[in-house]
Design an enzyme around this catalytic site. Sequence first.
Site, PDB file in Angstrom:
ATOM      1  CG  HIS A  44       4.692  -5.914   0.786  1.00 38.15           C
ATOM      2  ND1 HIS A  44       4.093  -6.251  -0.301  1.00 38.15           N
ATOM      3  CD2 HIS A  44       4.832  -4.451   0.673  1.00 38.15           C
ATOM      4  CE1 HIS A  44       4.160  -5.237  -1.044  1.00 38.15           C
ATOM      5  NE2 HIS A  44       4.645  -4.311  -0.572  1.00 38.15           N
TER       6      HIS A  44
HETATM    7  C1  T46 Z   1       4.124  -1.911  -2.672  1.00 38.81           C
HETATM    8  C2  T46 Z   1       2.661  -1.822  -3.370  1.00 38.81           C
HETATM    9  C3  T46 Z   1       1.781  -0.767  -3.260  1.00 38.81           C
HETATM   10  C4  T46 Z   1      10.368  -4.782  -9.389  1.00 38.81           C
HETATM   11  O1  T46 Z   1      11.235  -5.574 -10.130  1.00 38.81           O
HETATM   12  N1  T46 Z   1      10.563  -3.508  -9.268  1.00 38.81           N
HETATM   13  C5  T46 Z   1       9.625  -2.701  -8.419  1.00 38.81           C
HETATM   14  O2  T46 Z   1       9.827  -1.499  -8.376  1.00 38.81           O
HETATM   15  C6  T46 Z   1       8.486  -3.214  -7.985  1.00 38.81           C
HETATM   16  C7  T46 Z   1       7.686  -2.394  -7.467  1.00 38.81           C
HETATM   17  C8  T46 Z   1       8.128  -4.678  -8.046  1.00 38.81           C
HETATM   18  N2  T46 Z   1       9.358  -5.308  -8.633  1.00 38.81           N
HETATM   19  C9  T46 Z   1       8.956  -7.051  -8.778  1.00 38.81           C
HETATM   20  C10 T46 Z   1       8.992  -7.676  -7.624  1.00 38.81           C
HETATM   21  C11 T46 Z   1       7.997  -8.786  -7.883  1.00 38.81           C
HETATM   22  O3  T46 Z   1       9.008  -9.679  -8.299  1.00 38.81           O
HETATM   23  O4  T46 Z   1       7.903  -7.069  -9.264  1.00 38.81           O
HETATM   24  C12 T46 Z   1       7.277  -8.238  -8.737  1.00 38.81           C
HETATM   25  C13 T46 Z   1       5.876  -8.015  -8.243  1.00 38.81           C
HETATM   26  O5  T46 Z   1       6.014  -7.316  -7.031  1.00 38.81           O
HETATM   27  P1  T46 Z   1       5.082  -7.140  -5.638  1.00 38.81           P
HETATM   28  O6  T46 Z   1       4.524  -8.612  -5.609  1.00 38.81           O
HETATM   29  O7  T46 Z   1       6.087  -6.788  -4.383  1.00 38.81           O
HETATM   30  O8  T46 Z   1       3.787  -6.436  -6.255  1.00 38.81           O
HETATM   31  P2  T46 Z   1       2.680  -5.928  -5.211  1.00 38.81           P
HETATM   32  O9  T46 Z   1       1.736  -5.287  -6.217  1.00 38.81           O
HETATM   33  O10 T46 Z   1       2.267  -6.833  -4.108  1.00 38.81           O
HETATM   34  O11 T46 Z   1       3.246  -4.682  -4.314  1.00 38.81           O
HETATM   35  C14 T46 Z   1       3.793  -3.351  -5.001  1.00 38.81           C
HETATM   36  C15 T46 Z   1       5.167  -3.041  -4.407  1.00 38.81           C
HETATM   37  O12 T46 Z   1       5.798  -4.139  -4.765  1.00 38.81           O
HETATM   38  C16 T46 Z   1       5.201  -2.772  -3.102  1.00 38.81           C
HETATM   39  O13 T46 Z   1       6.364  -1.713  -2.720  1.00 38.81           O
HETATM   40  O14 T46 Z   1       4.155  -1.390  -1.547  1.00 38.81           O
HETATM   41  O15 T46 Z   1       2.733  -2.322  -4.876  1.00 38.81           O
END
Ligand code: T46
Length: 130
Positions: A44
């Site tokens: 993303h």
């Molecule tokens: C990024 C990279 C480096 C939350 O509820 N609160 C939060 O503060 C975050 C970061 C995520 N979430 C939820 C959203 C999704 O349901 O946690 C779940 C996993 O998030 P995501 O799939 O976006 O995780 P990554 O590891 O792909 O990405 C994360 C961050 O979301 C993103 O901003 O830049 O780490």
Amino acid sequence: MSFKAIGEKCEGYLVPIEDIQILFNIRRVYYVYNTPKDIARGFHAHKELEQILICINGSVVINCEDVEGRKEQYILNNPALGLYIGRMIWHTMEQFSDGAILLVLASDLYNEEDYIRDYVEFKNRCNRGE
Ligand code: T46
């Protein structure tokens, strides 16, 4: 960016991160851990969010692509190193080592509206100069 690690090998190190080193006000801190080696995360870009990624244990590979299509790969394997990821950078995280912990300092609260999770949409926005 590199942070100053205070201490010596025999006693361990301490890394203070003070606001003078950070390009934005930190409004949120989160961390990613226990990610298996064969899993890639991210895929993303953020419309506005700015972040600094620090691998405080182990190592992880970060792939970035900017609005001009320039691609860079970074290996985070030093807890005194931070990778700044600004707005509109498509990024993925992969090759998490055993015990890797990725700490993230973020400029804003979590907001799903700020995410671009579709690569085609990301490229279209880049082409439109957004
Ligand atoms: C990024 C990279 C480096 C939350 O509820 N609160 C939060 O503060 C975050 C970061 C995520 N979430 C939820 C959203 C999704 O349901 O946690 C779940 C996993 O998030 P995501 O799939 O976006 O995780 P990554 O590891 O792909 O990405 C994360 C961050 O979301 C993103 O901003 O830049 O780490």
